[in-house]
Design a protein around this motif. Structure first.
Motif, PDB file in Angstrom:
ATOM      1  N   VAL A   1      56.089  27.383  36.197  1.00 39.56           N
ATOM      2  CA  VAL A   1      56.488  28.740  36.409  1.00 39.56           C
ATOM      3  C   VAL A   1      58.056  28.880  36.671  1.00 39.56           C
ATOM      4  O   VAL A   1      58.610  27.863  37.135  1.00 39.56           O
TER       5      VAL A   1
ATOM      6  N   CYS B   1      40.442  31.159  44.407  1.00 36.21           N
ATOM      7  CA  CYS B   1      40.604  31.960  43.117  1.00 36.21           C
ATOM      8  C   CYS B   1      39.692  31.767  42.290  1.00 36.21           C
ATOM      9  O   CYS B   1      39.100  32.593  41.493  1.00 36.21           O
ATOM     10  N   GLN B   2      39.111  30.577  41.954  1.00 35.46           N
ATOM     11  CA  GLN B   2      38.028  30.104  41.280  1.00 35.46           C
ATOM     12  C   GLN B   2      36.922  30.807  41.401  1.00 35.46           C
ATOM     13  O   GLN B   2      36.133  31.412  40.591  1.00 35.46           O
TER      14      GLN B   2
ATOM     15  N   VAL C   1      36.898  34.606  40.645  1.00 39.13           N
ATOM     16  CA  VAL C   1      36.916  34.550  39.010  1.00 39.13           C
ATOM     17  C   VAL C   1      35.376  34.408  38.571  1.00 39.13           C
ATOM     18  O   VAL C   1      34.966  35.035  37.692  1.00 39.13           O
TER      19      VAL C   1
ATOM     20  N   ASP D   1      46.085  28.439  36.927  1.00 39.68           N
ATOM     21  CA  ASP D   1      47.087  28.470  35.724  1.00 39.68           C
ATOM     22  C   ASP D   1      48.469  28.255  36.157  1.00 39.68           C
ATOM     23  O   ASP D   1      49.465  27.445  35.789  1.00 39.68           O
ATOM     24  N   THR D   2      48.769  28.683  37.334  1.00 37.71           N
ATOM     25  CA  THR D   2      50.273  28.486  37.965  1.00 37.71           C
ATOM     26  C   THR D   2      50.301  27.005  38.333  1.00 37.71           C
ATOM     27  O   THR D   2      51.512  26.428  38.461  1.00 37.71           O
TER      28      THR D   2
ATOM     29  N   SER E   1      39.899  29.018  32.536  1.00 33.93           N
ATOM     30  CA  SER E   1      40.923  29.396  31.820  1.00 33.93           C
ATOM     31  C   SER E   1      41.631  30.670  32.370  1.00 33.93           C
ATOM     32  O   SER E   1      42.703  31.056  31.803  1.00 33.93           O
ATOM     33  N   LYS E   2      40.816  31.404  33.396  1.00 36.40           N
ATOM     34  CA  LYS E   2      41.243  32.784  33.860  1.00 36.40           C
ATOM     35  C   LYS E   2      41.502  32.759  35.202  1.00 36.40           C
ATOM     36  O   LYS E   2      41.922  33.833  35.753  1.00 36.40           O
ATOM     37  N   CYS E   3      41.765  31.512  35.890  1.00 33.89           N
ATOM     38  CA  CYS E   3      42.150  31.531  37.418  1.00 33.89           C
ATOM     39  C   CYS E   3      43.706  31.586  37.482  1.00 33.89           C
ATOM     40  O   CYS E   3      44.464  30.539  36.865  1.00 33.89           O
ATOM     41  N   PRO E   4      44.327  32.492  38.117  1.00 31.97           N
ATOM     42  CA  PRO E   4      45.744  32.678  38.013  1.00 31.97           C
ATOM     43  C   PRO E   4      46.514  31.512  38.987  1.00 31.97           C
ATOM     44  O   PRO E   4      47.366  31.089  38.631  1.00 31.97           O
ATOM     45  N   VAL E   5      45.484  31.222  39.981  1.00 32.07           N
ATOM     46  CA  VAL E   5      46.271  30.142  40.749  1.00 32.07           C
ATOM     47  C   VAL E   5      46.236  28.680  40.077  1.00 32.07           C
ATOM     48  O   VAL E   5      47.178  27.898  39.901  1.00 32.07           O
TER      49      VAL E   5
END
Length: 148
Positions: free
Chosen positions: A137, A56-57, A60, A131-132, A125-129
């Motif tokens: 969650v 994910c990173q 991004v 952030d999860t 700050s934008k990586c969904p994984v």
């Protein structure tokens, strides 16, 4: 129109602890190493989680590097996590999940350090994984279906 998109995956237990997972038209075999009761035919779930974070990173990074004028000649993420197996094996009250996850970005670029650092801060700050993993969650069992 809402920007929310629902992603789906399924996991089907095979022999032993091997699991065939599917999402869209793709399949991943997940297993445990022999030392944890598996047949070592694939990464285990917690390794897949680490790999998902690094992937994910990386995605991004590829998407946003041009916005920050950072030229990526190469980009690699090394991820490791600490997990107390006593939590999984119910031998103590420690949590069964990771207590710490660390990662290193290996960036090959001729871009100035200041640009790279701003880019990396944004990337994180934008990586969904990421952030999860970093934030709570809403995880809930939707239903149980018992089949004959």
């Amino acid at each position: 129109m809402a920007a929310i998109q629902t992603f789906r995956a399924s996991a089907h237990l095979q022999n032993g602890v091997q699991v065939k997972t599917r999402s869209r038209n793709f399949e991943i075999t997940i297993d445990e190493p022999a030392s944890l009761g598996g047949t070592d035919t694939g990464m285990n779930p917690v390794e897949v989680l680490l790999a998902s974070l690094g992937a994910c990173q990386s995605i991004v990074a590829r998407v946003y590097a041009p916005k920050f004028e950072v030229k990526l000649d190469d980009f690699q993420v090394d991820v490791e996590g600490d997990l107390d197996l006593d939590g999984f094996f119910d031998r103590s009250e420690v949590r069964p999940g990771y207590s710490d996850i660390r990662y290193t970005f290996r960036i090959k670029t001729d871009s100035p350090r200041e640009k790279v650092e701003k880019f990396v801060q944004f990337l994180e700050s934008k990586c969904p994984v990421g952030d999860t993993i970093a934030n709570a969650v809403n995880l809930k069992l939707e239903r149980i279906i018992i089949e004959d």
